[in-house]
Each structure stands twice: as C-alpha cells, then as structure tokens.
Design an enzyme around this catalytic site. Structure first.
Site, PDB file in Angstrom:
ATOM      1  N   GLY A   1       0.810  -1.218   0.000  1.00  0.00           N
ATOM      2  CA  GLY A   1       0.000   0.000   0.000  1.00  0.00           C
ATOM      3  C   GLY A   1       0.839   1.263   0.000  1.00  0.00           C
TER       4      GLY A   1
ATOM      5  N   GLY B   1      -6.943   0.808   4.189  1.00  0.00           N
ATOM      6  CA  GLY B   1      -6.595  -0.115   3.114  1.00  0.00           C
ATOM      7  C   GLY B   1      -6.620  -1.538   3.651  1.00  0.00           C
TER       8      GLY B   1
ATOM      9  CE1 TYR C   1      -2.119  -3.548   8.882  1.00  0.00           C
ATOM     10  CE2 TYR C   1      -1.983  -1.601  10.258  1.00  0.00           C
ATOM     11  CZ  TYR C   1      -1.401  -2.742   9.734  1.00  0.00           C
ATOM     12  OH  TYR C   1      -0.103  -3.058  10.079  1.00  0.00           O
TER      13      TYR C   1
ATOM     14  CG  ASP D   1       4.975   0.940   4.875  1.00  0.00           C
ATOM     15  OD1 ASP D   1       5.907   1.758   4.819  1.00  0.00           O
ATOM     16  OD2 ASP D   1       4.950  -0.016   5.671  1.00  0.00           O
TER      17      ASP D   1
END
Ligand code: ADP
Length: 180
Positions: free
Chosen positions: A35, A122, A124, A37
């Site tokens: 994502g 996302g 999570y 990150d």
C-alpha cells in the site's frame, strides 16, 4: 483563522506532494510493507529503510519521524494504525491517536504543512466513512491548540475518499458557524 480553512483535501499519490512531511501508514516493524507504505519506501529510496531500522519499531497509535530522502517531502512521519476488528477493540481511539501523535511530532519540529493518507483504510480494513470522521475531527481539534502545523492535507487515493473528507470538513464548518 477557523480550523476548517487550514484543512485541504486532494486526490493524489502522497509520494508526489511537496510538503514538510508526509505521513506513512506503516506497520509496527517500520520495515516497509504494501500500500502507501510500499509506495513511500520505493519513492524515498533505500536510505529511508536504513533509518527506519534504527528506530526499533513503533506501537499502534504512536508515530516516529525520519528524513524524506528522495521524496519531495522533507520528512516522513511513520504511524501505525489499528487493524479493524469490528470497532470494539479500541480502534477509534487508536486511530485518533495516530493523527494526534503525528501532529505533535510535526509541531515539535516546527513543520508548517503536512499530509496524511487515510490511515488504516486499506489492508487494515477500517471503514472509510468512520475513519474520515475521526481524521477530520481529530486534526481540527488539534489545530485549535496552536498555529503549527499551519495546514494539513488529507491526501486521498480516490475521489470517493476525498468526498468523505470534504463532507466531514463541511459538517465541521457549519457546526462552527452555528456556534458563533
Ligand atoms: P493500512 O495498512 O493502514 O490500511 P494501506 O496502505 O493499505 O494502509 O491503505 C491506507 C490508505 O492509503 C488506503 O485508503 C489506500 O487507498 C491509500 N493509498 C495507497 N497508496 C497510496 C498512495 N500512494 N498515496 C496516497 N494514498 C494511498
């Protein structure tokens, strides 16, 4: 200046923004992931991961700051959002804490403008409308307590998420108008 006028909503890839800091929705290892990150680490280059290795991870709801390396943003603030487990496991408080702790770091470093992705929405799994409400309210409350950061951008990845944030800001603006 009313807090709502210090809030900006854009639909963009957060790695392209020219701000003092972008916030990363990281995982607790701070060693990269998918994502947003993954996108931030790819754009910032390997030096970001090298600095993250020195940080000893990050608790859910907390935040840590690094340099921005190859990004246009000068810093990255890494925060770890809660995984959605239905809403009764402290998720709202932890999500609000991500925004607050990130803003505290920005203020301590004298940063003027920072940009957030929609933390936890996302992989999570946090419901997007509920997350937008927490994001906008928490940021707006924080801005009342000082003039740094001057502006906060909600960097949404799609138009629907941007609309959710705009709606929350409008609700906030009209509530402030009524109380004056
Ligand atoms: P989390 O694990 O906290 O859910 P994700 O990265 O899976 O984090 O998703 C968080 C949000 O970031 C999602 O709404 C996703 O659409 C969005 N997103 C993904 N990539 C980017 C990007 N490059 N710029 C801005 N937002 C992004």
């Amino acid at each position: 200046m009313p807090e709502s006028s210090r809030l900006i909503v854009v639909t963009a890839d957060i790695t392209t923004l020219d701000v003092d800091a972008i916030v990363n929705a990281a995982n607790s290892s701070l060693l990269g992931g998918g994502g947003v990150d993954g996108a931030i680490h790819r754009a910032a280059g390997p030096q970001l991961l090298a600095e993250c290795r020195t940080l000893d991870g990050c608790e859910t709801g907390d935040a840590k700051i690094t340099g921005g390396y190859r990004l246009r943003a000068r810093h990255v603030i890494h925060t770890v959002g809660p995984v959605w487990h239905g809403g009764d496991s402290g998720e709202p408080e932890l999500l609000a804490s991500c925004y607050r702790r990130s803003l505290e770091l920005a203020r301590r470093h004298g940063l003027k403008c920072i940009a957030f992705p929609s933390i936890s929405t996302g992989v999570y799994g946090y419901p997007k409308a509920a997350a937008a409400k927490i994001a906008v309210r928490t940021v707006s409350d924080f801005l009342k307590s000082g003039d740094r950061p001057q502006s906060v951008t909600f960097c949404c990845f799609d138009h629907r998420a941007a609309e959710l944030h705009r709606r929350e800001i409008a609700v906030l603006g009209s509530a402030m108008g009524e109380s004056q």
